[in-house]
Scaffold this motif. Structure first.
Motif, PDB file in Angstrom:
ATOM      1  N   PRO A  59      58.347  78.486  36.950  1.00 39.14           N
ATOM      2  CA  PRO A  59      57.136  78.127  36.222  1.00 39.14           C
ATOM      3  C   PRO A  59      57.093  76.666  35.795  1.00 39.14           C
ATOM      4  O   PRO A  59      58.120  75.987  35.695  1.00 39.14           O
ATOM      5  CB  PRO A  59      57.204  79.036  34.995  1.00 39.14           C
ATOM      6  N   LEU A  60      55.884  76.220  35.528  1.00 41.95           N
ATOM      7  CA  LEU A  60      55.619  74.947  34.861  1.00 41.95           C
ATOM      8  C   LEU A  60      54.946  75.291  33.552  1.00 41.95           C
ATOM      9  O   LEU A  60      53.970  76.051  33.526  1.00 41.95           O
ATOM     10  CB  LEU A  60      54.702  74.070  35.711  1.00 41.95           C
ATOM     11  N   LEU A  61      55.457  74.788  32.437  1.00 43.17           N
ATOM     12  CA  LEU A  61      54.846  75.011  31.133  1.00 43.17           C
ATOM     13  C   LEU A  61      54.081  73.763  30.730  1.00 43.17           C
ATOM     14  O   LEU A  61      54.655  72.671  30.642  1.00 43.17           O
ATOM     15  CB  LEU A  61      55.918  75.340  30.087  1.00 43.17           C
ATOM     16  N   VAL A  62      52.788  73.921  30.519  1.00 47.98           N
ATOM     17  CA  VAL A  62      51.916  72.802  30.152  1.00 47.98           C
ATOM     18  C   VAL A  62      51.539  72.943  28.679  1.00 47.98           C
ATOM     19  O   VAL A  62      50.906  73.919  28.281  1.00 47.98           O
ATOM     20  CB  VAL A  62      50.646  72.778  31.018  1.00 47.98           C
ATOM     21  N   ASP A  63      51.943  71.969  27.883  1.00 49.06           N
ATOM     22  CA  ASP A  63      51.622  71.963  26.456  1.00 49.06           C
ATOM     23  C   ASP A  63      50.331  71.178  26.276  1.00 49.06           C
ATOM     24  O   ASP A  63      50.317  69.949  26.327  1.00 49.06           O
ATOM     25  CB  ASP A  63      52.764  71.314  25.674  1.00 49.06           C
ATOM     26  N   GLY A  64      49.228  71.899  26.057  1.00 43.55           N
ATOM     27  CA  GLY A  64      47.936  71.257  25.893  1.00 43.55           C
ATOM     28  C   GLY A  64      47.559  71.019  24.451  1.00 43.55           C
ATOM     29  O   GLY A  64      46.455  70.549  24.172  1.00 43.55           O
ATOM     30  N   ASP A  65      48.438  71.337  23.523  1.00 40.81           N
ATOM     31  CA  ASP A  65      48.145  71.197  22.094  1.00 40.81           C
ATOM     32  C   ASP A  65      48.569  69.812  21.617  1.00 40.81           C
ATOM     33  O   ASP A  65      49.721  69.412  21.841  1.00 40.81           O
ATOM     34  CB  ASP A  65      48.902  72.277  21.320  1.00 40.81           C
ATOM     35  N   PRO A  66      47.675  69.067  20.961  1.00 42.14           N
ATOM     36  CA  PRO A  66      48.077  67.760  20.430  1.00 42.14           C
ATOM     37  C   PRO A  66      49.275  67.833  19.485  1.00 42.14           C
ATOM     38  O   PRO A  66      49.992  66.844  19.316  1.00 42.14           O
ATOM     39  CB  PRO A  66      46.821  67.280  19.695  1.00 42.14           C
ATOM     40  N   PHE A 109      64.492  73.237  28.440  1.00 39.59           N
ATOM     41  CA  PHE A 109      64.283  74.547  29.034  1.00 39.59           C
ATOM     42  C   PHE A 109      64.689  74.483  30.505  1.00 39.59           C
ATOM     43  O   PHE A 109      64.725  73.388  31.087  1.00 39.59           O
ATOM     44  CB  PHE A 109      62.818  74.969  28.918  1.00 39.59           C
ATOM     45  N   PRO A 110      64.953  75.610  31.135  1.00 42.63           N
ATOM     46  CA  PRO A 110      65.358  75.608  32.549  1.00 42.63           C
ATOM     47  C   PRO A 110      64.183  75.467  33.515  1.00 42.63           C
ATOM     48  O   PRO A 110      64.276  75.876  34.668  1.00 42.63           O
ATOM     49  CB  PRO A 110      66.050  76.960  32.702  1.00 42.63           C
ATOM     50  N   PHE A 111      63.087  74.920  33.039  1.00 43.13           N
ATOM     51  CA  PHE A 111      61.906  74.653  33.845  1.00 43.13           C
ATOM     52  C   PHE A 111      61.192  73.474  33.182  1.00 43.13           C
ATOM     53  O   PHE A 111      61.408  73.192  32.003  1.00 43.13           O
ATOM     54  CB  PHE A 111      60.984  75.889  33.909  1.00 43.13           C
ATOM     55  N   PRO A 112      60.345  72.757  33.915  1.00 43.57           N
ATOM     56  CA  PRO A 112      59.702  71.592  33.330  1.00 43.57           C
ATOM     57  C   PRO A 112      58.637  71.942  32.298  1.00 43.57           C
ATOM     58  O   PRO A 112      57.940  72.948  32.426  1.00 43.57           O
ATOM     59  CB  PRO A 112      59.079  70.878  34.540  1.00 43.57           C
ATOM     60  N   VAL A 113      58.568  71.108  31.267  1.00 45.86           N
ATOM     61  CA  VAL A 113      57.544  71.211  30.235  1.00 45.86           C
ATOM     62  C   VAL A 113      56.863  69.849  30.163  1.00 45.86           C
ATOM     63  O   VAL A 113      57.531  68.824  29.997  1.00 45.86           O
ATOM     64  CB  VAL A 113      58.144  71.555  28.856  1.00 45.86           C
ATOM     65  N   ILE A 114      55.542  69.840  30.311  1.00 49.40           N
ATOM     66  CA  ILE A 114      54.823  68.576  30.229  1.00 49.40           C
ATOM     67  C   ILE A 114      53.762  68.663  29.136  1.00 49.40           C
ATOM     68  O   ILE A 114      53.196  69.727  28.886  1.00 49.40           O
ATOM     69  CB  ILE A 114      54.153  68.198  31.571  1.00 49.40           C
ATOM     70  N   ARG A 122      44.094  67.593  36.215  1.00 50.06           N
ATOM     71  CA  ARG A 122      45.392  66.921  36.271  1.00 50.06           C
ATOM     72  C   ARG A 122      46.579  67.819  36.551  1.00 50.06           C
ATOM     73  O   ARG A 122      47.622  67.350  37.007  1.00 50.06           O
ATOM     74  CB  ARG A 122      45.639  66.193  34.939  1.00 50.06           C
ATOM     75  N   VAL A 123      46.472  69.103  36.227  1.00 49.93           N
ATOM     76  CA  VAL A 123      47.645  69.977  36.308  1.00 49.93           C
ATOM     77  C   VAL A 123      48.277  69.960  37.691  1.00 49.93           C
ATOM     78  O   VAL A 123      49.510  69.888  37.822  1.00 49.93           O
ATOM     79  CB  VAL A 123      47.278  71.422  35.910  1.00 49.93           C
ATOM     80  N   ASN A 124      47.481  70.016  38.732  1.00 56.76           N
ATOM     81  CA  ASN A 124      48.036  70.097  40.086  1.00 56.76           C
ATOM     82  C   ASN A 124      48.855  68.868  40.470  1.00 56.76           C
ATOM     83  O   ASN A 124      49.688  68.936  41.377  1.00 56.76           O
ATOM     84  CB  ASN A 124      46.924  70.335  41.104  1.00 56.76           C
ATOM     85  N   ASP A 125      48.657  67.755  39.771  1.00 53.63           N
ATOM     86  CA  ASP A 125      49.470  66.567  40.035  1.00 53.63           C
ATOM     87  C   ASP A 125      50.929  66.796  39.662  1.00 53.63           C
ATOM     88  O   ASP A 125      51.816  66.091  40.161  1.00 53.63           O
ATOM     89  CB  ASP A 125      48.934  65.369  39.240  1.00 53.63           C
ATOM     90  N   PHE A 126      51.183  67.758  38.772  1.00 53.75           N
ATOM     91  CA  PHE A 126      52.542  68.033  38.307  1.00 53.75           C
ATOM     92  C   PHE A 126      53.095  69.337  38.863  1.00 53.75           C
ATOM     93  O   PHE A 126      54.229  69.693  38.574  1.00 53.75           O
ATOM     94  CB  PHE A 126      52.547  68.127  36.766  1.00 53.75           C
ATOM     95  N   LEU A 127      52.319  70.036  39.656  1.00 58.67           N
ATOM     96  CA  LEU A 127      52.670  71.395  40.059  1.00 58.67           C
ATOM     97  C   LEU A 127      53.842  71.443  41.036  1.00 58.67           C
ATOM     98  O   LEU A 127      54.757  72.248  40.888  1.00 58.67           O
ATOM     99  CB  LEU A 127      51.438  72.083  40.659  1.00 58.67           C
ATOM    100  N   GLY A 128      53.827  70.570  42.047  1.00 56.95           N
ATOM    101  CA  GLY A 128      54.879  70.610  43.045  1.00 56.95           C
ATOM    102  C   GLY A 128      54.939  71.981  43.713  1.00 56.95           C
ATOM    103  O   GLY A 128      53.914  72.539  44.101  1.00 56.95           O
ATOM    104  N   ASN A 129      56.146  72.542  43.799  1.00 53.51           N
ATOM    105  CA  ASN A 129      56.302  73.855  44.436  1.00 53.51           C
ATOM    106  C   ASN A 129      56.441  74.977  43.410  1.00 53.51           C
ATOM    107  O   ASN A 129      56.981  76.036  43.705  1.00 53.51           O
ATOM    108  CB  ASN A 129      57.522  73.847  45.370  1.00 53.51           C
ATOM    109  N   ARG A 130      55.979  74.735  42.196  1.00 50.96           N
ATOM    110  CA  ARG A 130      56.061  75.753  41.139  1.00 50.96           C
ATOM    111  C   ARG A 130      55.182  76.943  41.482  1.00 50.96           C
ATOM    112  O   ARG A 130      54.076  76.794  42.010  1.00 50.96           O
ATOM    113  CB  ARG A 130      55.631  75.164  39.805  1.00 50.96           C
ATOM    114  N   GLN A 131      55.664  78.140  41.164  1.00 51.55           N
ATOM    115  CA  GLN A 131      54.958  79.370  41.530  1.00 51.55           C
ATOM    116  C   GLN A 131      54.019  79.869  40.438  1.00 51.55           C
ATOM    117  O   GLN A 131      53.235  80.789  40.680  1.00 51.55           O
ATOM    118  CB  GLN A 131      55.983  80.458  41.853  1.00 51.55           C
ATOM    119  N   ALA A 132      54.142  79.324  39.239  1.00 49.70           N
ATOM    120  CA  ALA A 132      53.292  79.772  38.138  1.00 49.70           C
ATOM    121  C   ALA A 132      53.110  78.625  37.154  1.00 49.70           C
ATOM    122  O   ALA A 132      53.987  77.769  37.009  1.00 49.70           O
ATOM    123  CB  ALA A 132      53.917  80.963  37.422  1.00 49.70           C
ATOM    124  N   VAL A 133      51.956  78.614  36.519  1.00 49.18           N
ATOM    125  CA  VAL A 133      51.679  77.643  35.467  1.00 49.18           C
ATOM    126  C   VAL A 133      51.317  78.411  34.204  1.00 49.18           C
ATOM    127  O   VAL A 133      50.440  79.264  34.221  1.00 49.18           O
ATOM    128  CB  VAL A 133      50.507  76.703  35.838  1.00 49.18           C
TER     129      VAL A 133
END
Length: 204
Positions: A27-34, A48-53, A63-74
């Protein structure tokens, strides 16, 4: 997603991302909260054992897909709609599944009407409709019951046209006070949550 802060959005997002990771997904974890709570949680835990942006911007959906790479879930941690509507709506434009964490209390159920309105507004902006479901969170019992306040909340939400996930998240300090500690989703209700979402995705 939800109108208000403090309903378990970040806790749900972080534990879900861990559960997906422990299930063998990437997974990719996207923190959208200011407020950047999910990102801070990751820092306190030593990573964490996965990226957090952090992406608290009004065009997250672009913008999310710019960071997705080969991640299977967001997994996207949305801010409260009442304070950051532009960011939250942008996240809703991107996400294929909207999860609304709700505590089974009368005041929380009353807030569902405006949430439905927000959903309808954003659905009109999407090429394909998103799925949505309520996650009963901080419940009095770990399992769904036929009687009591948790069952009453499930019934009330269903009568109002909301789909309620079978998984319920019990009120446990383990979930709400785990900042700074490594999260182990195996054996928790959040693993059931992840498995239910994966099944919904497969069915879709």
């Amino acid at each position: 997603m939800n109108l208000k802060p403090g309903v378990g959005k970040t806790t749900s997002a972080v534990w879900l991302a861990h559960a997906l990771h422990e299930s063998g997904m990437s997974p990719l974890l996207v923190d959208g909260d200011p407020a950047a709570s999910a990102l801070r949680w990751s820092e306190l835990a030593g990573g964490f054992p996965f990226p957090v942006i952090a992406l608290p911007v009004g065009d997250v959906h672009r913008r999310v897909n710019d960071f997705l790479g080969n991640r299977q879930a967001v997994v996207l941690d949305a801010p409260q709609l009442e304070d950051h509507p532009r960011i939250a709506r942008s996240i809703m434009r991107y996400a294929g599944e909207w999860i609304v964490p709700v505590t089974p209390a009368p005041i929380e159920l009353d807030r569902m009407a405006p949430i439905r309105g927000e959903m309808a507004d954003v659905q009109s902006l999407r090429a394909e409709p998103a799925r949505s479901a309520v996650l009963l969170n901080r419940t009095n019992r770990p399992d769904a019951t036929r009687t009591g306040p948790d069952a009453d909340a499930r019934e009330a939400l269903t009568e109002r046209g909301f789909e309620v996930l079978a998984t319920q998240i019990a009120r446990l300090d383990l979930y709400s006070q785990s900042f700074g500690n490594s999260v182990q989703a195996k054996g928790s209700a959040y693993m059931d949550f992840a498995e239910e979402l994966i099944k919904r995705q497969d069915e879709a």
